[in-house]
Motif scaffolding. Structure first.
Motif, short mmCIF file in Angstrom:
data_model
loop_
_atom_site.label_atom_id
_atom_site.label_comp_id
_atom_site.label_asym_id
_atom_site.label_seq_id
_atom_site.Cartn_x
_atom_site.Cartn_y
_atom_site.Cartn_z
N TRP A 35 25.49 35.25 -7.51
CA TRP A 35 26.05 33.90 -7.59
C TRP A 35 25.24 32.96 -8.45
O TRP A 35 25.77 32.03 -9.03
N ASP A 104 31.17 45.63 -2.20
CA ASP A 104 30.37 44.77 -1.31
C ASP A 104 29.72 43.63 -2.09
O ASP A 104 29.68 42.49 -1.62
N ARG A 107 32.39 41.15 -2.98
CA ARG A 107 32.74 40.36 -1.79
C ARG A 107 31.67 39.31 -1.52
O ARG A 107 31.99 38.17 -1.15
N GLY A 108 30.42 39.67 -1.68
CA GLY A 108 29.33 38.72 -1.47
C GLY A 108 29.44 37.54 -2.42
O GLY A 108 29.22 36.39 -2.03
N GLN A 110 32.22 36.41 -3.88
CA GLN A 110 33.36 35.59 -3.48
C GLN A 110 33.05 34.78 -2.22
O GLN A 110 33.45 33.61 -2.11
N LYS A 111 32.33 35.36 -1.28
CA LYS A 111 31.95 34.62 -0.07
C LYS A 111 31.08 33.42 -0.42
O LYS A 111 31.22 32.35 0.17
N LYS A 112 30.16 33.60 -1.36
CA LYS A 112 29.30 32.49 -1.76
C LYS A 112 30.13 31.36 -2.38
O LYS A 112 29.92 30.18 -2.08
N LEU A 114 33.24 30.73 -1.74
CA LEU A 114 33.99 30.10 -0.65
C LEU A 114 33.10 29.14 0.13
O LEU A 114 33.54 28.05 0.53
N GLU A 115 31.85 29.52 0.37
CA GLU A 115 30.90 28.63 1.04
C GLU A 115 30.71 27.34 0.24
O GLU A 115 30.69 26.24 0.80
#
Length: 186
Positions: A35, A104, A107-108, A110-112, A114-115
């Motif tokens: 990220w 994985d 996904r990590g 994309q999660k960041k 989203l956060e």
């Protein structure tokens, strides 16, 4: 940045899904690229971005030394270079290159994002952001066409930003998500 013939061919391979241009160490990617790199590359386009390493470190939750090592890594891998006259950093515009790593790690990343979007939802005034949603019944055969529309929107935003590349004053993230809410059972 002028690419050599070999670098041009390698870049074409990346665009077509190959993992040959500036391969990143998986551990390094997992810890930072996932990220930091895309945002850092864009942040370095802003005037005087490197004059305040403390602010960059604060933005990423890193130390100034970690930021400097990340910049050095990006320089070493020709993802970033220093302008010989101004001393400012110039990204190679590779922030949208397909990430050649595991699901994985994707996904990590994309999660960041989203956060970060959730944080902006709470902290950034509506005049400085946009959050919108469209929920629609579709035929799943149309998913490729919808992805093309999203891809074109990203390209149009990038082209708009490039028109004023000498007047940049902020870094924004445009994220999109397409996912099923309810699938028909057969």
């Amino acid at each position: 940045m002028k690419l050599s013939a070999e670098e041009t061919e390698q870049l074409k391979g990346v665009v077509n899904g190959a993992n040959s241009f500036n391969p990143l160490n998986s551990d390094f990617f997992e810890s930072t690229y996932s990220w930091v790199h895309p945002i850092l590359l864009e942040t370095l386009k802003l005037p005087n971005a490197t004059r305040n390493m403390a602010a960059l470190a604060d933005l990423f939750g890193m130390t100034e030394e970690q930021i400097q090592k990340t910049i050095e890594y990006l320089e070493d891998h020709k993802i970033l270079h220093k302008h010989p006259e101004s001393g400012s950093y110039l990204p190679s515009n590779l922030t949208t290159v397909t990430i050649p790593y595991t699901t994985d790690l994707r996904r990590g990343l994309q999660k960041k994002y989203l956060e970060m979007a959730q944080k902006a939802l709470e902290e950034v005034p509506m005049e400085k952001r946009d959050n919108s949603t469209l929920t629609v019944a579709i035929h799943t055969d149309d998913i490729p066409a919808i992805k093309d529309i999203i891809r074109e929107a990203r390209h149009r935003i990038h082209r708009l930003a490039e028109k004023r590349r000498h007047q940049l004053n902020a870094v924004y993230n445009f994220s999109s998500a397409l996912y099923p809410v309810k699938e028909e059972t057969v």
